[in-house]
Motif scaffolding. Structure first.
Motif, short mmCIF file in Angstrom:
data_model
loop_
_atom_site.label_atom_id
_atom_site.label_comp_id
_atom_site.label_asym_id
_atom_site.label_seq_id
_atom_site.Cartn_x
_atom_site.Cartn_y
_atom_site.Cartn_z
N PRO A 1 0.82 -1.24 0.00
CA PRO A 1 0.00 0.00 0.00
C PRO A 1 0.84 1.27 0.00
CG PRO A 1 -0.88 -1.61 1.57
CD PRO A 1 0.42 -2.17 1.09
N VAL A 2 2.01 1.25 0.65
CA VAL A 2 2.82 2.48 0.72
C VAL A 2 3.34 2.90 -0.65
CG1 VAL A 2 3.50 2.08 3.11
CG2 VAL A 2 4.89 1.14 1.27
N LEU A 3 3.36 2.00 -1.61
CA LEU A 3 3.87 2.34 -2.95
C LEU A 3 2.80 2.25 -4.03
CD1 LEU A 3 7.29 0.44 -2.90
CD2 LEU A 3 6.93 2.89 -2.69
N ALA A 4 1.64 1.68 -3.72
CA ALA A 4 0.65 1.38 -4.77
C ALA A 4 0.24 2.62 -5.55
CB ALA A 4 -0.58 0.71 -4.13
N GLU A 5 -0.09 3.70 -4.84
CA GLU A 5 -0.58 4.91 -5.53
C GLU A 5 0.53 5.55 -6.37
OE1 GLU A 5 -2.53 7.62 -2.93
OE2 GLU A 5 -2.66 9.21 -4.44
N ASP A 6 1.73 5.65 -5.77
CA ASP A 6 2.85 6.25 -6.52
C ASP A 6 3.21 5.41 -7.73
OD1 ASP A 6 4.09 6.95 -3.32
OD2 ASP A 6 3.30 8.44 -4.72
N LEU A 7 3.20 4.08 -7.59
CA LEU A 7 3.53 3.20 -8.71
C LEU A 7 2.50 3.33 -9.82
CD1 LEU A 7 5.33 0.95 -9.85
CD2 LEU A 7 3.86 -0.69 -8.68
N ALA A 8 1.23 3.43 -9.44
CA ALA A 8 0.18 3.57 -10.46
C ALA A 8 0.36 4.86 -11.25
CB ALA A 8 -1.19 3.54 -9.79
N ARG A 9 0.67 5.98 -10.55
CA ARG A 9 0.89 7.25 -11.25
C ARG A 9 2.11 7.17 -12.17
NH1 ARG A 9 -0.59 9.89 -6.26
NH2 ARG A 9 1.62 10.20 -5.81
N PHE A 10 3.15 6.49 -11.69
CA PHE A 10 4.36 6.35 -12.49
C PHE A 10 4.09 5.56 -13.77
CE2 PHE A 10 8.69 6.03 -13.54
CZ PHE A 10 8.99 4.70 -13.82
N LEU A 11 3.37 4.46 -13.65
CA LEU A 11 3.06 3.65 -14.84
C LEU A 11 2.15 4.41 -15.80
CD1 LEU A 11 2.51 0.15 -13.17
CD2 LEU A 11 4.54 0.99 -14.35
N GLU A 12 1.21 5.16 -15.24
CA GLU A 12 0.28 5.92 -16.08
C GLU A 12 1.01 7.04 -16.84
OE1 GLU A 12 -2.96 7.56 -13.91
OE2 GLU A 12 -3.88 8.49 -15.66
N ALA A 13 2.04 7.64 -16.18
CA ALA A 13 2.80 8.72 -16.82
C ALA A 13 3.66 8.21 -17.97
CB ALA A 13 3.68 9.42 -15.79
N ASP A 14 3.96 6.89 -17.96
CA ASP A 14 4.75 6.27 -19.05
C ASP A 14 6.08 7.02 -19.27
OD1 ASP A 14 4.35 5.50 -22.58
OD2 ASP A 14 5.32 4.39 -20.95
N ILE A 15 6.81 7.18 -18.18
CA ILE A 15 8.14 7.82 -18.25
C ILE A 15 9.18 6.79 -17.81
CG2 ILE A 15 7.32 10.17 -17.90
CD1 ILE A 15 7.86 9.88 -14.96
N PRO A 16 10.45 6.97 -18.23
CA PRO A 16 11.46 5.96 -17.91
C PRO A 16 11.85 5.92 -16.44
CG PRO A 16 12.47 7.82 -19.06
CD PRO A 16 10.99 8.01 -19.14
N SER A 17 11.82 7.06 -15.73
CA SER A 17 12.25 7.05 -14.34
C SER A 17 11.64 8.22 -13.60
CB SER A 17 13.78 7.11 -14.24
OG SER A 17 14.26 8.33 -14.77
N ARG A 18 11.61 8.09 -12.28
CA ARG A 18 11.07 9.17 -11.45
C ARG A 18 11.68 9.06 -10.06
NH1 ARG A 18 5.29 9.43 -8.44
NH2 ARG A 18 5.44 11.54 -7.60
N GLY A 19 12.03 10.19 -9.46
CA GLY A 19 12.55 10.20 -8.10
C GLY A 19 11.78 11.20 -7.26
N PHE A 20 11.51 10.84 -6.02
CA PHE A 20 10.78 11.72 -5.12
C PHE A 20 11.03 11.30 -3.68
CE2 PHE A 20 7.49 8.61 -4.14
CZ PHE A 20 7.51 7.79 -5.26
N GLU A 21 10.73 12.20 -2.76
CA GLU A 21 10.86 11.88 -1.34
C GLU A 21 9.50 11.49 -0.78
OE1 GLU A 21 14.53 15.02 -0.47
OE2 GLU A 21 12.73 15.05 0.78
N LYS A 22 9.53 10.57 0.21
CA LYS A 22 8.26 10.07 0.75
C LYS A 22 8.47 9.67 2.20
CE LYS A 22 4.61 6.66 -0.16
NZ LYS A 22 3.57 7.64 -0.49
#
Length: 574
Positions: free
Chosen positions: A60-81
């Motif tokens: 659950p701690v990654l589900a929402e961020d992972l979904a947004r990342f896959l939807e954005a269809d970008i090669p990489s993303r970094g953020f603080e959490k």
């Protein structure tokens, strides 16, 4: 090299940072021990899924961020959490990156978490201290509002530069970051740093800058000598080991050589701070402002402390760099010494064994030859005598290889044209390769002084080794060319000296040797001793060294191996 799944799982499972592997649709495929600990779950190597959750469901701690990342269809993303863990609330730097299969298609996502909790706590502590300092300064200061603002920006600069000093790995990187902070946080128009050189002109060499420069540094021509162009703020600060402030560039007489260039770029005041005040400074830190009288007395003191801290940081970085270089030099020297001692001790033993064995073989082969000649063809003992002679001849070949490895081989060097020799050898080389290996040979008309038969045997043995390692299927490229080589073009333990060489390169497409294998490839008896195979590469090494050359192996994963033998070129006649 064969893929070892168990080794991969062990390495992945023991990574220090929490790591998750998802397939292309975002289903959890695997996580390591640190990730299981973060989620408060038990760790099982190779397990798919997590706990009692449905198979492949992301945490659950990654589900929402992972979904947004896959939807954005970008090669990489970094953020603080911030994540609530069994140990309490922790802060993480989250890196999400799409992964590709061997064909280049996206086949999944890797997520790695880097714990930055301590850094966050340190930043919060620093911010509290900074706020307290600012509050105390505001309470005590009876100066005008503009002076207070300048002092606060200097404090913020020092805080940012302190962090840069902690993170710096290189002095140029450190100075560039300090200049950037001074412009973005301090609000100055231009900041640059220069080193004081020990050349005849005592020039000041700019090494880092930030802000509105517009070619200004190219036209400075500053020196720290006691000369007209060295009596400005920068040169004076270096010579006097004290800060120099030009409150108004429009009227300051010491700024005459640079006034027009400075005013045209909007500079109205400046300050130069020596980098260090113990002995001769390393250089200076130079700051330009858009308004006159931009530097108050307290601000100059703080910026002087910043310059002293920078000088200390630069000297520390240089000392650490020198220490690492010395450690690397000692390590290379120790590796070279151990290798030389190992090879020398084995070579002495091999030479002694070969000489004694040759004496015995002379008797065995001599009497075997006489016996074989006197026995009639119909006598069954004749075949036994022939087998004795064949074994004796193989043993003689083995002793020759031992002598080559021990560098006691009888050589008859003469000048030969390497390209012609390779063309003469090419049919025999192709016969060694067989139908499954594509061989290419390229050589010019280089002349080399070497024993021709030893050179032939060296090439035959290198080619035989490559063919056997490829299991008789693949490609081999043989090249001979002249080159001027430097020591850095060979591994340090080889001890290559600079000079002109004839380089013989044998490249194959076989399994790439790792570093450990390459370090022992020329050791004797690493392979079975059938027909002298255990000494093939050892005898090659001995011949090259006895000929005054160098030999080593390099290679990249998936690209095969390359044996490189370098022979010094004959000296040119006067």
């Amino acid at each position: 090299m064969k893929f070892r799944k168990d080794r991969y799982l062990s390495v992945f499972g023991n990574l220090p940072n929490p790591a998750f592997l998802f397939d292309r649709d975002g289903r959890l495929e695997n996580m390591n021990r640190a990730a299981a600990l973060l989620l408060g779950e038990s760790f099982e190597p190779g397990r798919t899924g997590r706990g009692n959750a449905p198979r492949g469901e992301p945490p659950p701690v990654l589900a929402e961020d992972l979904a947004r990342f896959l939807e954005a269809d970008i090669p990489s993303r970094g953020f603080e959490k911030a994540i609530e863990t069994p140990a309490g609330l922790c802060h993480y730097q989250v890196e999400m990156r799409r992964t590709n299969d061997a064909s280049g298609k996206i086949d999944g996502t890797v997520v790695i978490l880097n714990d930055i909790t301590r850094r966050k706590e340190a930043e919060e502590t620093l911010q509290v201290l900074l706020d307290e300092m600012e509050a105390r300064v505001e309470e005590r200061a009876g100066e005008e509002e503009r002076t207070q603002r300048h002092l606060n920006r200097a404090l913020r600069m020092m805080w940012g530069c302190g962090r840069a000093l902690l993170d710096a790995k290189d002095e140029t990187e450190l100075l560039s970051e300090v200049c950037r902070i001074a412009v973005e946080v301090g609000g100055y128009r231009l900041v640059w740093a220069g080193f004081a050189e020990d050349d005849p002109g005592k020039t000041v060499r700019p090494v880092a800058q930030s802000g509105f420069e517009d070619g200004y540094l190219q036209n400075l021509s500053i020196t720290w000598a006691d000369a007209p162009r060295g009596r400005g703020p920068t040169g004076t600060a270096i010579r006097s080991c004290a800060p120099v402030v030009a409150h108004n560039l429009q009227s300051d007489p010491q700024y005459a050589p640079w006034r027009e260039e400075a005013l045209s770029r909007g500079f109205r005041s400046s300050a130069a701070f020596p980098l260090g005040r113990d002995g001769r400074p390393l250089g200076s830190l130079n700051i330009y402002a858009s308004e006159p009288d931009a530097f108050s007395g307290k601000e100059v003191e703080l910026l002087s402390e910043l310059a002293d801290t920078l000088a200390y940081g630069i000297r520390s970085l240089r000392a650490e760099t020198a220490r690492r270089r010395e450690e690397d030099r000692r390590e290379v020297a120790e590796v070279r010494l151990r290798r030389a001692q190992r090879m020398e001790s084995v070579a002495k033993l091999a030479g002694g064994v070969a000489h004694n064995l040759n004496n015995l073989l002379t008797v065995i082969n001599g009497y075997g030859f006489l016996l074989e000649k006197e026995l009639p063809d119909a006598d069954p003992r004749k075949r036994m005598a022939e087998e004795v002679l064949r074994s004796g001849q193989r043993a003689a070949e083995l002793t020759n290889q031992l002598l080559a490895y021990s560098r006691q081989q009888m050589l008859s060097p003469r000048e030969l044209e390497v390209g012609g020799l390779l063309r003469e050898m090419e049919p025999g080389l192709r016969e060694i390769c067989g139908p499954g290996i594509a061989l290419s040979v390229a050589a010019g008309r280089s002349v080399l002084r070497v024993d021709p038969e030893g050179f032939r045997q060296m090439l035959f043995r290198l080619l035989t080794h490559s063919c056997e390692e490829m299991e008789r299927v693949g490609e081999v490229e043989i090249r001979a060319f002249d080159a001027n080589l430097l020591p850095g073009e060979a591994p340090p333990e080889v001890g290559l000296t600079a000079g002109e060489y004839l380089v013989l390169s044998v490249r194959d497409t076989g399994p790439t040797m790792d570093k450990e294998s390459r370090s022992h490839v020329f050791d004797p008896f690493l392979r079975p001793l059938e027909s002298g195979a255990g000494l093939e590469l050892s005898s090659v090494y001995g011949f090259v060294k006895q000929s005054g050359g160098y030999i080593w192996v390099d290679g990249e994963p998936g690209a095969g191996n390359r044996f490189i033998a370098c022979f010094p070129k004959p000296g040119k006649s006067e």
